[in-house]
Design an enzyme around this catalytic site. Structure first.
Site, PDB file in Angstrom:
ATOM      1  N   HIS A 188       0.754  -1.144  -0.192  1.00 33.10           N
ATOM      2  CA  HIS A 188       0.048  -0.167  -0.043  1.00 33.10           C
ATOM      3  C   HIS A 188       0.761   1.339   0.029  1.00 33.10           C
ATOM      4  CE1 HIS A 188      -0.281   1.541   4.290  1.00 33.10           C
ATOM      5  NE2 HIS A 188       0.264   0.303   4.648  1.00 33.10           N
TER       6      HIS A 188
ATOM      7  N   THR B  89      -4.187 -18.850   4.743  1.00 36.76           N
ATOM      8  CA  THR B  89      -4.893 -18.823   3.157  1.00 36.76           C
ATOM      9  C   THR B  89      -4.133 -17.353   2.761  1.00 36.76           C
ATOM     10  OG1 THR B  89      -6.761 -20.329   3.633  1.00 36.76           O
ATOM     11  CG2 THR B  89      -6.604 -19.083   1.584  1.00 36.76           C
TER      12      THR B  89
ATOM     13  N   CYS C  41       1.146   7.003  12.690  1.00 37.26           N
ATOM     14  CA  CYS C  41       0.835   6.175  13.784  1.00 37.26           C
ATOM     15  C   CYS C  41       0.742   6.884  15.010  1.00 37.26           C
ATOM     16  CB  CYS C  41       1.800   4.952  13.896  1.00 37.26           C
ATOM     17  SG  CYS C  41       2.269   4.207  12.206  1.00 37.26           S
TER      18      CYS C  41
HETATM   19  C1  LIG Z   1       3.978   1.860   6.694  1.00 38.00           C
HETATM   20  C2  LIG Z   1       5.329   1.042   7.099  1.00 38.00           C
HETATM   21  C3  LIG Z   1       5.367   0.307   7.825  1.00 38.00           C
HETATM   22  C4  LIG Z   1       4.044  -0.700   7.875  1.00 38.00           C
HETATM   23  O1  LIG Z   1       3.531  -1.391   6.905  1.00 38.00           O
HETATM   24  P1  LIG Z   1       2.069  -1.753   6.960  1.00 38.00           P
HETATM   25  O2  LIG Z   1       1.901  -2.696   5.606  1.00 38.00           O
HETATM   26  O3  LIG Z   1       1.370  -0.684   6.933  1.00 38.00           O
HETATM   27  O4  LIG Z   1       1.838  -2.871   8.098  1.00 38.00           O
HETATM   28  C5  LIG Z   1       6.484  -0.327   8.298  1.00 38.00           C
HETATM   29  N1  LIG Z   1       7.493   0.248   8.224  1.00 38.00           N
HETATM   30  C6  LIG Z   1       7.687   1.472   7.588  1.00 38.00           C
HETATM   31  C7  LIG Z   1       8.943   2.027   7.387  1.00 38.00           C
HETATM   32  C8  LIG Z   1       6.610   1.910   6.896  1.00 38.00           C
HETATM   33  O5  LIG Z   1       6.450   3.076   6.335  1.00 38.00           O
END
Ligand SMILES: *Cc1c(COP(=O)(O)O)cnc(C)c1O
Length: 384
Positions: free
Chosen positions: A201, A237, A325
């Site tokens: 994402h 899965t 976050c």
């Molecule tokens: C967004 C992010 C994550 C977490 O990834 P998710 O797919 O949202 O769990 C971990 N490390 C960094 C550096 C990120 O930018």
């Protein structure tokens, strides 16, 4: 009202071609890849095809690539997996203060279970040096985990040097490459890294899908227990549609990486220059050159980042303060604090992260809106 999205480090819009590639796997091709009938076999073919494409993108073998529910799970899988696997050999882990919480909180959990963790302090730009890693190594060190590029300030770490150091000392090296994957070239044939986390994402793919590269021969204890999925290393899965979307997002990055980087960097630098011309007392957080093309983390002295965010949001501009976050909490970002930024300046920081579909018109709009906002907030500030 205009809507301008400058928060690509938090997440990205899904590319329309990625969505198109995924849709059949919610509809007619809904099979479970573990089933032996035609529905299952179709899904299995799509899964393995996606694995080959994503692996090839980083110079890996398909057998070295494991899909997860995202970057967080990949970080947990790598760090806890190495810690438990190698705990008889040693209990020391080296990481750094500006890591993502998916790494920091995982390490804190391990500390509560008998491991010793060294959190290295970065320099003023948020960069972790190979020398500081070298100094922290002991004969008990079993894992080094240093992120490739930082999510808040975009600073790029010298992971080639750190990986080499880890290899010379026979220590596993993990890098959280969630921010750099798809944006900076990564080739595991040249980079002696053992484990790499990434996420869909952040590269115009779907949320809830990501992966971990595990170099051939690197042993890990499993995080999830259950079925024999992912060659016995990650039960559950598979998210077939998500994984197909991830592979499509990777294909697009492969084609557009150079062009995207130039476009985004040009927008970002223009945005920065024009803000510097129109707003006094703004400071760049992060490395002036060695940082991702889309990152512009600025401190606007005398004003609260949260107030700027709210005012921008009312004008349709989306950015973030600190990391997504920690938004909502009044604590200054742990990344900026680790860099030694004064707390007041830390609290006045805004992270703009530009992406593939941003335009110069959007930059123009933001440059028109922001000086007024800052002026108004500074006029109200007891500090200014
Ligand atoms: C967004 C992010 C994550 C977490 O990834 P998710 O797919 O949202 O769990 C971990 N490390 C960094 C550096 C990120 O930018």
């Amino acid at each position: 009202m205009k809507r301008v999205y400058f928060d690509h480090s938090a997440t990205t819009p899904i590319d329309p071609d990625v969505l198109d590639a995924m849709l059949p796997y919610f509809k007619e091709n809904f099979g479970n890849p573990s089933s032996i009938h035609a529905f299952g076999r179709n899904a299995k073919v799509a899964l393995e095809d996606a694995r080959e494409r994503v692996a090839a993108f980083i110079g890996a073998e398909a057998t070295e690539l494991f899909f997860t529910s995202g970057g967080t799970e990949a970080d947990n899988m790598a760090i806890k997996g190495v810690a438990v696997q190698f705990c008889e050999k040693g209990n020391h882990i080296i990481t750094s203060k500006p890591e993502h919480h998916a790494v920091i909180h995982t390490c804190e959990y391990l500390e509560a279970h008998g491991f010793n963790v060294t959190y290295l302090k970065p320099d003023q730009y948020g960069m972790v040096s190979a020398e500081s890693v070298a100094e922290a190594i002991t004969d008990k060190t079993i894992l080094i985990s240093i992120m490739h590029a930082n999510n808040e300030v975009g600073t790029i770490n010298p992971i080639g040097e750190i990986a080499q150091l880890a290899r010379e000392n026979n220590i596993r090296f993990h890098t959280d490459a969630v921010q750099s994957f798809g944006k900076l070239p990564i080739n595991v044939k040249e980079l002696p890294v053992d484990l790499i986390s990434f996420s869909a994402h952040k590269i115009y793919g779907p949320k809830g899908t990501g992966g971990l590269f595990i170099r051939k021969g690197v042993k890990l204890t499993n995080l999830l227990h259950g079925g024999a999925h992912e060659r016995n290393r990650r039960a559950g899965t598979e998210n077939v549609a998500g994984i197909v979307g991830l592979a499509k997002a990777v294909d697009i990055c492969r084609q557009r990486m150079v062009q995207d980087e130039q476009h985004i960097r040009q927008l970002r630098d223009t945005f920065h220059e024009r803000l510097q011309q129109s707003i006094p007392k703004i400071y760049l957080n992060g490395h002036p050159e060695k940082r991702l093309a889309g990152h512009l983390n600025l401190s606007f002295e005398f004003v609260e980042g949260e107030s700027i965010l709210l005012s921008m949001d009312m004008k349709g501009i989306a950015a973030s303060s600190g990391s997504a976050c920690t938004s909502g909490s009044v604590e200054p970002s742990h990344v900026l604090m680790a860099m030694g930024i004064r707390p007041e300046l830390g609290q006045s920081a805004i992270r703009f992260t530009l992406g593939r579909y941003n335009t110069m018109e959007e930059v123009d709009y933001a440059v028109e809106i922001l000086p007024e906002i800052i002026k108004r907030l500074r006029a109200m500030s007891p500090l200014a």
